[in-house]
Design a protein around this motif. Structure first.
Motif, PDB file in Angstrom:
ATOM      1  N   GLY A  88       0.782  -1.224   0.000  1.00 18.89           N
ATOM      2  CA  GLY A  88       0.000   0.000   0.000  1.00 18.89           C
ATOM      3  C   GLY A  88       0.817   1.279   0.000  1.00 18.89           C
ATOM      4  N   TYR A  89       2.150   1.189  -0.039  1.00 15.63           N
ATOM      5  CA  TYR A  89       2.975   2.399  -0.088  1.00 15.63           C
ATOM      6  C   TYR A  89       2.927   2.946  -1.502  1.00 15.63           C
ATOM      7  CZ  TYR A  89       5.027   1.325   4.484  1.00 15.63           C
ATOM      8  OH  TYR A  89       5.221   1.086   5.808  1.00 15.63           O
ATOM      9  N   ARG A  90       2.535   4.212  -1.635  1.00 12.79           N
ATOM     10  CA  ARG A  90       2.339   4.833  -2.938  1.00 12.79           C
ATOM     11  C   ARG A  90       2.866   6.252  -2.953  1.00 12.79           C
ATOM     12  NH1 ARG A  90      -3.021   3.486  -2.525  1.00 12.79           N
ATOM     13  NH2 ARG A  90      -2.919   1.294  -2.933  1.00 12.79           N
ATOM     14  N   ALA A  91       3.161   6.744  -4.143  1.00 14.18           N
ATOM     15  CA  ALA A  91       3.572   8.139  -4.317  1.00 14.18           C
ATOM     16  C   ALA A  91       2.811   8.721  -5.505  1.00 14.18           C
ATOM     17  CB  ALA A  91       5.066   8.226  -4.546  1.00 14.18           C
ATOM     18  N   GLN A  92       2.426   9.996  -5.379  1.00 11.78           N
ATOM     19  CA  GLN A  92       1.758  10.720  -6.463  1.00 11.78           C
ATOM     20  C   GLN A  92       2.292  12.142  -6.477  1.00 11.78           C
ATOM     21  OE1 GLN A  92      -2.260  10.889  -5.151  1.00 11.78           O
ATOM     22  NE2 GLN A  92      -2.797   8.853  -5.921  1.00 11.78           N
ATOM     23  N   ILE A  93       2.194  12.772  -7.638  1.00  9.48           N
ATOM     24  CA  ILE A  93       2.538  14.187  -7.735  1.00  9.48           C
ATOM     25  C   ILE A  93       1.244  14.948  -8.008  1.00  9.48           C
ATOM     26  CG2 ILE A  93       3.806  15.939  -8.994  1.00  9.48           C
ATOM     27  CD1 ILE A  93       5.915  13.822  -9.578  1.00  9.48           C
ATOM     28  N   VAL A  94       0.899  15.860  -7.104  1.00 10.40           N
ATOM     29  CA  VAL A  94      -0.294  16.691  -7.248  1.00 10.40           C
ATOM     30  C   VAL A  94       0.170  18.141  -7.219  1.00 10.40           C
ATOM     31  CG1 VAL A  94      -2.508  17.326  -6.242  1.00 10.40           C
ATOM     32  CG2 VAL A  94      -1.709  14.963  -6.082  1.00 10.40           C
ATOM     33  N   ASN A  95      -0.032  18.853  -8.336  1.00 12.14           N
ATOM     34  CA  ASN A  95       0.470  20.231  -8.506  1.00 12.14           C
ATOM     35  C   ASN A  95       1.967  20.249  -8.248  1.00 12.14           C
ATOM     36  OD1 ASN A  95      -2.140  21.038  -9.095  1.00 12.14           O
ATOM     37  ND2 ASN A  95      -2.588  21.594  -6.981  1.00 12.14           N
ATOM     38  N   LYS A  96       2.427  20.959  -7.209  1.00  9.25           N
ATOM     39  CA  LYS A  96       3.861  21.045  -6.911  1.00  9.25           C
ATOM     40  C   LYS A  96       4.180  20.270  -5.626  1.00  9.25           C
ATOM     41  CE  LYS A  96       7.695  23.282  -8.081  1.00  9.25           C
ATOM     42  NZ  LYS A  96       8.670  22.506  -8.755  1.00  9.25           N
ATOM     43  N   LEU A 152       4.762  16.702   0.687  1.00 13.76           N
ATOM     44  CA  LEU A 152       6.062  17.366   0.626  1.00 13.76           C
ATOM     45  C   LEU A 152       6.076  18.301  -0.569  1.00 13.76           C
ATOM     46  CD1 LEU A 152       8.413  14.324   1.269  1.00 13.76           C
ATOM     47  CD2 LEU A 152       7.943  16.179   2.835  1.00 13.76           C
ATOM     48  N   LEU A 153       6.432  19.563  -0.337  1.00 14.28           N
ATOM     49  CA  LEU A 153       6.541  20.541  -1.417  1.00 14.28           C
ATOM     50  C   LEU A 153       7.836  20.284  -2.184  1.00 14.28           C
ATOM     51  CD1 LEU A 153       5.404  23.151  -2.730  1.00 14.28           C
ATOM     52  CD2 LEU A 153       6.871  24.405  -1.171  1.00 14.28           C
ATOM     53  N   ILE A 154       7.743  20.131  -3.485  1.00 13.51           N
ATOM     54  CA  ILE A 154       8.918  19.893  -4.319  1.00 13.51           C
ATOM     55  C   ILE A 154       9.634  21.235  -4.515  1.00 13.51           C
ATOM     56  CG2 ILE A 154       9.753  19.110  -6.556  1.00 13.51           C
ATOM     57  CD1 ILE A 154       7.206  17.360  -6.699  1.00 13.51           C
ATOM     58  N   PRO A 155      10.916  21.343  -4.081  1.00 11.68           N
ATOM     59  CA  PRO A 155      11.625  22.621  -4.202  1.00 11.68           C
ATOM     60  C   PRO A 155      11.898  23.002  -5.655  1.00 11.68           C
ATOM     61  CG  PRO A 155      12.930  21.001  -2.974  1.00 11.68           C
ATOM     62  CD  PRO A 155      11.700  20.322  -3.446  1.00 11.68           C
ATOM     63  N   ASP A 156      12.117  24.305  -5.882  1.00 15.53           N
ATOM     64  CA  ASP A 156      12.484  24.779  -7.213  1.00 15.53           C
ATOM     65  C   ASP A 156      13.841  24.199  -7.589  1.00 15.53           C
ATOM     66  OD1 ASP A 156      10.177  26.272  -7.385  1.00 15.53           O
ATOM     67  OD2 ASP A 156      11.112  28.090  -6.582  1.00 15.53           O
ATOM     68  N   GLY A 157      14.007  23.827  -8.849  1.00 14.14           N
ATOM     69  CA  GLY A 157      15.262  23.253  -9.310  1.00 14.14           C
ATOM     70  C   GLY A 157      15.294  21.740  -9.178  1.00 14.14           C
ATOM     71  N   ILE A 158      14.232  21.156  -8.632  1.00 14.21           N
ATOM     72  CA  ILE A 158      14.156  19.704  -8.466  1.00 14.21           C
ATOM     73  C   ILE A 158      13.023  19.172  -9.339  1.00 14.21           C
ATOM     74  CG2 ILE A 158      13.592  17.839  -6.834  1.00 14.21           C
ATOM     75  CD1 ILE A 158      16.285  18.918  -6.270  1.00 14.21           C
TER      76      ILE A 158
END
Length: 178
Positions: free
Chosen positions: A93-101, A115-121
């Protein structure tokens, strides 16, 4: 005496290096990085090579000599090629998704971890359990990968958690049923 600090740094054709006193600006196809080097170390730029020299022979200068050379070399590699770290999610059940930033992690808690994805990453999700983190700043890529891993470090009994690709978890034996 640092053997690493003595080595010259080759500058690729697609990278521009500008040195102003102790501030070094490196610009490449993937981005721009700026770093200030200690005043005990001088930087010379000649024939597409950077060399570092010590201004004195103190212990502090010797400690910074190889470090400064490695930091500058990582900056040049980063703006020309980029760095990446690969994380794997191990567990049911461990999952990852990207929603907006935001990176949304479902790690077996009663709530998702945001977790907010930093600029440059740049974060890329492969399959369902692999997270690839790319960026031109090695320090930022490593720090963001460590932040993700800290949300659910691997545990030694079942091996569940977030781990780096190629990382080996030393497994422990559970209780023996008598």
């Amino acid at each position: 005496m640092s053997r690493i600090g003595k080595l010259p740094i080759a500058i690729p054709e697609n990278v521009e290096v500008e040195v102003k006193e102790q501030i070094i600006n490196i610009t490449g196809p993937h981005g721009k990085l700026v770093r200030e080097i200690s005043s005990t170390i001088s930087i010379q730029l000649a024939n597409n090579f950077l060399t570092l020299k010590k201004r004195d022979n103190s212990r502090f200068t010797n400690q910074l000599y190889g470090l400064s050379r490695t930091l500058i070399n990582n900056m040049i590699i980063g703006v020309s090629k980029k760095f990446d770290k690969t994380l794997m999610l191990e567990g049911v059940g461990y999952r990852a998704q990207i929603v907006n930033k935001d990176l949304v992690l479902n790690l077996g808690f009663s709530h998702p971890v945001l977790l907010l994805i930093p600029d440059g990453i740049e974060v890329v999700l492969e399959k369902n359990g692999i997270i690839i983190i790319r960026g031109f700043d090695k320090e930022l890529v490593g720090q963001f990968a460590a932040t993700i891993k800290s949300k659910r470090p691997p545990e030694p009994y079942k091996g569940k958690g977030i781990l780096f690709k190629g990382e080996i978890i030393k497994r422990k034996v559970g209780k023996s049923g008598k």
